[in-house]
Write a protein that holds these residues in place. Structure first.
Motif, PDB file in Angstrom:
ATOM      1  N   GLN A  98       4.013   3.257   7.134  1.00 50.92           N
ATOM      2  CA  GLN A  98       4.239   1.673   7.969  1.00 50.92           C
ATOM      3  C   GLN A  98       3.697   1.992   9.423  1.00 50.92           C
ATOM      4  N   TRP A  99       3.985   3.341  10.038  1.00 50.80           N
ATOM      5  CA  TRP A  99       3.742   3.348  11.570  1.00 50.80           C
ATOM      6  C   TRP A  99       2.276   3.349  11.591  1.00 50.80           C
ATOM      7  N   ALA A 100       1.362   4.011  10.515  1.00 46.50           N
ATOM      8  CA  ALA A 100       0.022   4.105  10.603  1.00 46.50           C
ATOM      9  C   ALA A 100      -0.529   2.608  10.545  1.00 46.50           C
ATOM     10  N   LEU A 120      -9.809  -8.569   7.046  1.00 42.11           N
ATOM     11  CA  LEU A 120     -10.477  -7.190   7.219  1.00 42.11           C
ATOM     12  C   LEU A 120      -9.429  -6.140   6.627  1.00 42.11           C
ATOM     13  N   LEU A 121      -8.018  -6.436   7.265  1.00 44.30           N
ATOM     14  CA  LEU A 121      -7.062  -5.314   6.830  1.00 44.30           C
ATOM     15  C   LEU A 121      -6.364  -5.543   5.617  1.00 44.30           C
ATOM     16  N   ILE A 122      -6.355  -6.721   4.997  1.00 45.45           N
ATOM     17  CA  ILE A 122      -5.509  -6.935   3.801  1.00 45.45           C
ATOM     18  C   ILE A 122      -6.259  -6.140   2.663  1.00 45.45           C
ATOM     19  N   PRO A 123      -7.301  -6.094   2.284  1.00 43.02           N
ATOM     20  CA  PRO A 123      -7.908  -5.171   1.220  1.00 43.02           C
ATOM     21  C   PRO A 123      -7.633  -3.776   1.460  1.00 43.02           C
ATOM     22  N   ILE A 124      -7.543  -3.275   2.677  1.00 39.93           N
ATOM     23  CA  ILE A 124      -7.262  -1.800   3.149  1.00 39.93           C
ATOM     24  C   ILE A 124      -5.699  -1.638   2.806  1.00 39.93           C
ATOM     25  N   VAL A 125      -4.847  -2.526   2.895  1.00 40.53           N
ATOM     26  CA  VAL A 125      -3.539  -2.583   2.771  1.00 40.53           C
ATOM     27  C   VAL A 125      -3.342  -2.402   1.172  1.00 40.53           C
ATOM     28  N   PHE A 126      -4.216  -3.071   0.405  1.00 35.32           N
ATOM     29  CA  PHE A 126      -3.827  -3.276  -0.900  1.00 35.32           C
ATOM     30  C   PHE A 126      -4.537  -2.038  -1.750  1.00 35.32           C
ATOM     31  N   ALA A 127      -5.622  -1.575  -1.087  1.00 36.47           N
ATOM     32  CA  ALA A 127      -5.981  -0.096  -1.531  1.00 36.47           C
ATOM     33  C   ALA A 127      -4.933   0.915  -1.293  1.00 36.47           C
ATOM     34  N   ILE A 136       2.923  -3.630  -1.712  1.00 38.08           N
ATOM     35  CA  ILE A 136       1.855  -4.172  -0.830  1.00 38.08           C
ATOM     36  C   ILE A 136       2.840  -4.841   0.534  1.00 38.08           C
ATOM     37  N   LEU A 137       3.799  -5.656   0.064  1.00 40.34           N
ATOM     38  CA  LEU A 137       4.555  -6.190   1.157  1.00 40.34           C
ATOM     39  C   LEU A 137       5.241  -5.252   2.174  1.00 40.34           C
ATOM     40  N   TYR A 138       5.542  -4.049   1.709  1.00 39.80           N
ATOM     41  CA  TYR A 138       6.161  -3.034   2.354  1.00 39.80           C
ATOM     42  C   TYR A 138       5.050  -2.683   3.671  1.00 39.80           C
ATOM     43  N   LEU A 139       3.771  -2.788   3.428  1.00 39.37           N
ATOM     44  CA  LEU A 139       2.958  -2.571   4.391  1.00 39.37           C
ATOM     45  C   LEU A 139       2.172  -3.772   5.017  1.00 39.37           C
ATOM     46  N   GLY A 140       2.387  -4.955   4.286  1.00 37.40           N
ATOM     47  CA  GLY A 140       1.598  -6.190   4.854  1.00 37.40           C
ATOM     48  C   GLY A 140       2.782  -6.890   6.002  1.00 37.40           C
ATOM     49  N   ILE A 141       4.156  -6.543   5.925  1.00 39.28           N
ATOM     50  CA  ILE A 141       4.862  -7.246   7.119  1.00 39.28           C
ATOM     51  C   ILE A 141       4.557  -6.499   8.271  1.00 39.28           C
ATOM     52  N   LYS A 412       1.406 -16.489   1.788  1.00 39.52           N
ATOM     53  CA  LYS A 412       2.070 -16.818   0.525  1.00 39.52           C
ATOM     54  C   LYS A 412       0.921 -16.346  -0.812  1.00 39.52           C
ATOM     55  N   GLU A 413      -0.249 -16.879  -0.419  1.00 39.01           N
ATOM     56  CA  GLU A 413      -1.173 -16.504  -1.569  1.00 39.01           C
ATOM     57  C   GLU A 413      -1.501 -15.055  -1.693  1.00 39.01           C
ATOM     58  N   TYR A 414      -1.778 -14.497  -0.607  1.00 40.06           N
ATOM     59  CA  TYR A 414      -2.643 -13.242  -0.941  1.00 40.06           C
ATOM     60  C   TYR A 414      -1.621 -12.088  -1.394  1.00 40.06           C
ATOM     61  N   PHE A 415      -0.198 -12.404  -0.852  1.00 42.15           N
ATOM     62  CA  PHE A 415       1.101 -11.416  -1.344  1.00 42.15           C
ATOM     63  C   PHE A 415       1.683 -11.738  -2.516  1.00 42.15           C
TER      64      PHE A 415
END
Length: 448
Positions: A98-100, A120-127, A136-141, A412-415
């Protein structure tokens, strides 16, 4: 009453944008004309007021905004942003993931505008989520918190930059105080809030999300991207230059140093426009030419960046026109007179007005600019720190994002969240940023 006219104008704006689905810029110009007429402004003055508001706002913003968009695009297209994110993820490890994400999103968020950083970041978070088998929400928030805070508090983002110009605040001070406000706010709205959200809406942390609408993302082999150090340096160079100039100027005032050519040169380099131009030239080399990318390709990235921000510039200009109508039509003076005897801090008042307008209008930038039109006449009666009034306006303008804000629907849609889950995560997240930001700004006002 002038305030009734303003309220009617805001309702009309909502109807035009949400009811008739009219373009935001066109809606703002129509409402500016309507409010000007309702306030009884002379017909020959109305068009001049609208032109002055539009031109004055864009005149200050276009240079910084345009250069900033190009800088962000070069960092994204070269793979620099991916290098920053992936290096931090690898260094921090799974336990501190999370801190990263928070630090990577913060660095990238300084250089890239909110929507670009998100895409840019959402695909990285998903990966990362798939690789580590975590929500994904744990990283998305934390990612959304970092991007939203940099967008709300730090130049060269449009909100704080344009409000600083309207209030006549020193943009370097806005940046410096903005960083002091931003860091604890990100921690509260990111990792700390995530723990609370997991208890509040546990089911939302099981959703898989959907980023198909983002299309195919450009992926880089890590060895083909610029180095981590040079990527971070390039992304943060405008912040470094503006901060150095501001700190030296503050020291000069404190110590009482006599002005000289060297200090004047430092101030010149630290000006937002100059620092953005220097940073862009550095990025052209570090993210392009140094990596043997032809100058033609580098310039194509710059051209694409500008084409993407054209409508946003017009919307900001339209907000500036509406703001000028409120000032020239006497609404600002009326509000100033109304609060003449009040003990309410201008910082708190700016936040309250911006928050009400944000909840009503959805657009943070339009809410901030309209607030400026109501608050500017009051600033002559107070010794409040202008940089802190800018930050308070920015804090108010991000509160309680809901169904009339595009960010709500994107999240809403992405997550893959339900309406209830989006209110309990995204809307609450934005409200925490706003309220925590205000608290830190008020605390800071006791010392500066």
């Amino acid at each position: 009453m002038p305030l009734v006219t303003v309220a009617a104008g805001i309702v009309a704006l909502l109807i035009l944008i949400m009811g008739f689905k009219l373009n935001t810029f066109i809606s703002l110009i129509i409402v500016s004309f309507g409010v000007a007429l309702a306030l009884g402004m002379p017909l020959e003055q109305i068009i001049k007021t609208i032109e002055t508001g539009l031109g004055g706002t864009l005149g200050h913003l276009a240079l910084i905004f345009g250069l900033g968009a190009m800088l962000g695009k070069l960092i994204a297209d070269s793979g620099g942003a991916q290098r920053i994110a992936m290096t931090l993820v690898n260094k921090f490890g799974e336990k501190n993931i999370q801190w990263a994400v928070v630090i990577a999103s913060f660095i990238i968020g300084v250089a890239l505008f909110f929507e670009v950083g998100l895409v840019l970041l959402i695909p990285i978070v998903f990966a990362i989520s798939r690789q580590l088998k975590i929500s994904i929400l744990y990283l998305g928030i934390p990612m959304a918190a970092s991007l939203s805070v940099t967008h709300g508090f730090l130049p060269p983002h449009p909100g704080p930059t344009v409000i600083a110009g309207e209030f006549g605040a020193n943009i370097g001070e806005v940046l410096l105080y903005g960083l002091i406000v931003a860091i604890p706010t990100v921690i509260l709205a990111g990792p700390v809030f995530t723990k609370f959200a997991q208890k509040l809406v546990p089911d939302s942390f099981t959703k898989s999300g959907d980023i198909a609408s983002l299309g195919k993302q450009k992926e880089f082999k890590l060895e083909d991207t610029p180095g981590f150090g040079i990527s971070v340096f390039t992304a943060l160079l405008p912040v470094i230059l503006m901060s150095i100039a501001t700190i030296i100027s503050l020291l000069q005032k404190t110590i009482g140093l006599e002005d000289n050519g060297v200090l004047a040169a430092i101030r010149f380099i630290g000006e937002a426009g100059t620092s953005m131009l220097i940073s862009l030239l550095v990025a052209i080399y570090t993210m392009g030419l140094a990596r043997k990318i032809p100058i033609k390709n580098v310039m194509e990235s710059c051209t694409t960046a500008i084409s993407h921000i054209g409508m946003m510039l017009l919307i900001i200009g339209g907000g500036g026109a509406f703001k000028q109508v409120l000032i020239d039509g006497g609404v600002g003076d009326y509000v100033a007179e109304l609060f003449k005897e009040t003990s309410l801090s201008p910082i708190l008042l700016a936040w309250i007005i911006a928050a009400i307008l944000r909840i009503s209008l959805g657009s943070a930038t339009v809410a901030a600019l309209t607030t400026a039109g109501l608050v500017i006449p009051m600033l002559g009666q107070t010794d409040a720190n202008l940089a802190l009034v800018v930050l308070a306006t920015g804090a108010g303008s991000v509160i309680a994002s809901h169904v009339n804000d595009a960010g709500f629907w994107i999240f809403k849609e992405y997550f893959g969240l339900s309406m209830k889950e989006t209110f309990a995560t995204w809307t609450l997240l934005e409200t925490i940023i706003s309220v925590a930001g205000l608290g830190i700004i008020l605390l800071l006002s006791s010392f500066v």
